[in-house]
Scaffold this motif. Structure first.
Motif, PDB file in Angstrom:
ATOM      1  N   TRP A 127       0.812  -1.216   0.000  1.00  0.00           N
ATOM      2  CA  TRP A 127       0.000   0.000   0.000  1.00  0.00           C
ATOM      3  C   TRP A 127       0.847   1.270   0.000  1.00  0.00           C
ATOM      4  CZ3 TRP A 127       1.803   2.325   4.256  1.00  0.00           C
ATOM      5  CH2 TRP A 127       2.318   1.497   5.275  1.00  0.00           C
TER       6      TRP A 127
ATOM      7  N   TRP B 204      -3.853   3.962  -2.871  1.00  0.00           N
ATOM      8  CA  TRP B 204      -3.929   3.995  -1.420  1.00  0.00           C
ATOM      9  C   TRP B 204      -3.497   5.378  -0.917  1.00  0.00           C
ATOM     10  CZ3 TRP B 204      -4.820  -0.316   1.994  1.00  0.00           C
ATOM     11  CH2 TRP B 204      -5.055  -1.528   1.332  1.00  0.00           C
TER      12      TRP B 204
ATOM     13  N   TYR C  62      -1.994   7.167   2.782  1.00  0.00           N
ATOM     14  CA  TYR C  62      -1.456   6.853   4.108  1.00  0.00           C
ATOM     15  C   TYR C  62      -1.335   8.132   4.915  1.00  0.00           C
ATOM     16  CZ  TYR C  62       1.548   5.450   7.912  1.00  0.00           C
ATOM     17  OH  TYR C  62       2.033   5.209   9.163  1.00  0.00           O
TER      18      TYR C  62
ATOM     19  N   SER D 195      -9.300  -0.894   5.807  1.00  0.00           N
ATOM     20  CA  SER D 195      -8.002  -0.227   5.800  1.00  0.00           C
ATOM     21  C   SER D 195      -6.994  -1.097   6.532  1.00  0.00           C
ATOM     22  CB  SER D 195      -8.102   1.157   6.428  1.00  0.00           C
ATOM     23  OG  SER D 195      -8.620   1.072   7.730  1.00  0.00           O
TER      24      SER D 195
ATOM     25  N   ARG E 127      -5.402   3.442   3.615  1.00  0.00           N
ATOM     26  CA  ARG E 127      -6.764   3.129   3.155  1.00  0.00           C
ATOM     27  C   ARG E 127      -6.795   3.122   1.631  1.00  0.00           C
ATOM     28  NH1 ARG E 127      -6.905   8.670   3.691  1.00  0.00           N
ATOM     29  NH2 ARG E 127      -7.960   9.700   1.944  1.00  0.00           N
ATOM     30  N   ARG E 128      -7.717   2.345   1.078  1.00  0.00           N
ATOM     31  CA  ARG E 128      -7.786   2.279  -0.379  1.00  0.00           C
ATOM     32  C   ARG E 128      -8.918   3.128  -0.933  1.00  0.00           C
ATOM     33  NH1 ARG E 128      -8.149  -3.294  -3.588  1.00  0.00           N
ATOM     34  NH2 ARG E 128      -9.957  -3.278  -2.232  1.00  0.00           N
TER      35      ARG E 128
END
Lengths: 350, 350, 350
Positions: free
Chosen positions: A126, A132, A134, A253, A275-276
């Protein structure tokens, strides 16, 4: 020694060395971090061979670390390269620690440099991936790093410590499963048909999903040595397959925890969330970071007071219940690594 | 013991004992300073023989120090002279330390009183002299007093620590000479035809001289034991003889440093500046004090962090370069004095 | 051990455990105080047998103390009664300390529970008695509890420490008498025909009496072990019999001091005043509490600095004057109790 040395720890973030050198103690070693002449990250002992001043009080000039006391110029191998009015050839070197920038973090290997292998840095699919986002932060906590591993591998504490955000009674009521795969320890819990707690209600709304319906919730904690804990967390609208449900009905996530020992009883705790969904929304990243920061701050007093209690009652055995299996297995992996270092050739630790 | 005891240290200033007794630790001894019946300065152990309260929490009444707990009255020899309702003849005495007021400071002799000789207090020609003005302050710094001696005997640090005020590259580029004359160590540096740094530009203007011309600058550091460093500093318009130029083309002063060990790793640092120009201008005195206070505050973090590093790596040898010769020679003088005290008759230290 | 253990100490007040459990160290033991299922007070080791977290960070739920980390439920005997998803029968117990609520305080017995007898709690005739009012507070002071006993058994310090409120020279000038009755030590002082100091002028006015006349003043200090000091204090208009004068011409009260060792060099100091006049006037209670709090705060620096001095000079003998007789005799009682505990069967201390 209560931590392995021949391994990679997160030392700092690129932001922290942007304005100049950073002094930070890792595994009992005082280190200075900065960018060398090719912008590569460098980690050295934070000790000027001239008069012992911390090099981290200096500045970086064309990739050389210039001591802030009398101007000694240190090279990225730990050897003095110049000093006004001096011949520096005979100056003693300071220790250089292998350091690598990867996945948005700066990693350091506090043990035997000959064994340092950047391929051992964990793959983080990720990280720095456009699909994604962060966000994270750093806390300093006065506890043994293994108490934080225990904390993250037994999420039943969420019901009590984080009751207003991510905690809910169903975590306590649902048994977890722990398994070991090589050096990885995995503890998972699946709670089906429950009400989402406040944090996940927010996440559902952010995904354009209703926040007032029953959900299937999961928590899959992955420990890898020396002290990384990545937790797959999420909720899906109930009955769509939970963890395996399609993206359109879930919010998920990865909780990211890199725990770096400072001393035997203190840590640098790098926490965050990947998280995507809505990766290009920095306001959402900030909002999640804020919420997560508040949640992890709730752990701080508990961990520090627990540490004080353990120092006060050093001979008491703690219980190892089923919920503690993740932490117990993680400590076994850690102990195995430490024992391996002890029996390795003396050259392994300088 | 890392400091000589049979010597005079600056303990405090008259201002500090104006309102009442002052408690201060000198060379590991807790002392109380106050004025006795003839206004003479007195230094005693800060311990009431009745119940051990610090006498410095009391008050001075007609030259007697009255304990603030139960009213014991202490005389300036360390003997109890009275106490309400008590016969005090058999009370144990506390130690009295030789103390002298001179040159605007109060000096104390922490060692054998029989050897205390006020003639050993350094002569300060500028002190309380109408042609000179003095202003200074006091800092508490958590470092070995010898680290501060090193600091003051190697002014190349000005280039790095004080780059915005008195530092300039020419200090680094110009070699210094160190010589030893008996117990005095002298390190001098002469920089000719350079631009004056901001502090000296100000001083030139205060002397009615242009601040935009090249100058000859000098720094002559005089160490005398136990830990006094007086630095002759100044600039003259270039080409008029530098240090020997007539007063009309120069600005000069004496940087005054009295370093008093509190413990093995902390000091009371009395700093100041004596100047011979505009001595009757108290606003200028204040302005210089403010500037100098800011400069010396820049040393504090460096010295304290250096001390922490040396405690962390106690076995590392520091380098002794040519720039360090002043500090190295000063330590030799100090070591010689300490060794002499050790081999003296046991009566020398109580 | 410098304090007896088989005795009752004041641990806290009911207010302090109203909102939840309270963690407090008493005689070196970390304890948690709370109300059990019948509202009775409970004192346990502040250590969760699961992972060592302090139980005082938890909450009380239906009289069970629920650990704030993972939800272990502790019963009032120190045995785990439940934990989500666990069988708790084999869990190790923590120590339970006898605790009793009486006279508006919560008392704890840190020693052998088998010897705990609530009848040994001192009778306080003024406590929770409608004809009396009580107000008080709690200070944490970094000194040996015996230094506070000394302080309270020798009120000549009032002349010096509390010169603006209750001190006056006549205290110093009037001899005191000390007698021992079993384990009780009584020091008394009667000062006749003196001017009332500011605190007592206020009290006279509050009693509707003139504040500008001479008074007879008394101070009768009662020490009872382990470290309770109750002081009968008051003034009567001069010539009416002093301590024995009728209520209509006097103002009197009881200074209440319960001194609870936290460690060998720190205390929880419960101070207060019980008065028999205007008991239904809460504003007066507050006013007196405020004044008394200010007075007792004046002792804090003296006691803490005295403690530091005694640690610095551990071998110096203190004087034992007539004014110190109360403290000296109290220490003899204390020493006798400690010696008795040492020679008692080993079972006496767990």
């Amino acid at each position: 020694m209560t931590f392995p040395l021949n391994t990679w720890y997160v030392a700092c973030t690129p932001d922290e060395i942007q304005a100049g050198p950073l002094g930070r103690q890792v595994c009992g070693e005082r280190m200075v971090f900065y960018r060398g002449p090719e912008q590569q990250v460098v980690a050295l002992e934070d000790f000027c061979p001239h008069r012992g001043a911390p090099l981290s009080l200096g500045r970086v000039c064309e990739g050389k670390l210039v001591c802030g006391y009398h101007g000694l110029e240190m090279g990225c191998e730990g050897k003095t390269v110049a000093m006004p009015g001096q011949r520096v050839r005979g100056f003693p070197a300071v220790r250089a620690f292998p350091a690598v920038e990867r996945h948005g973090f700066i990693w350091v290997w506090p043990g035997d440099p000959a064994q340092a292998n950047a391929d051992l840095i964990p793959a983080l699919h990720w990280a720095q991936n456009d699909e994604w986002a962060y966000g994270g932060g750093l806390y300093h906590i006065a506890c043994d790093y293994r108490l934080m591993v225990d904390n993250l591998m037994d999420l039943t504490h969420e019901t009590y410590v984080h009751s207003t955000s991510i905690g809910q009674p169903e975590i306590d009521e649902t048994p977890c499963q722990t398994r070991v795969e090589g050096d990885e320890v995995i503890t998972s819990r699946f709670m089906n048909g429950i009400k989402p707690p406040p944090f996940w209600q927010m996440a559902l709304r952010m995904n354009g999903l209703p926040d007032d319906q029953l959900v299937d919730r999961w928590q899959i904690c992955h420990f890898t040595p020396p002290s990384h804990v990545l937790i797959e967390v999420g909720v899906a609208l109930a009955g769509h397959g939970g963890y395996d449900a399609p993206d359109s009905v879930k919010a998920s996530s990865i909780v990211v925890d890199f725990i770096t020992p400072e001393t035997a009883t203190s840590i640098h705790y790098f926490w965050g969330m990947a998280r995507r969904f809505k990766p290009q929304d920095p306001a959402l990243t900030d909002q999640i970071r804020q919420g997560q920061g508040n949640i992890f701050a709730e752990d701080q007093e508990m961990l520090e007071r627990q540490q004080q209690n353990l120092l006060r009652w050093p001979d008491r055995q703690l219980l190892m219940l089923n919920i503690d299996a993740g932490g117990v297995q993680a400590r076994r992996v850690i102990d195995r690594l430490i024992a391996a270092e002890r029996t390795a050739p003396a050259a392994a630790t300088v």
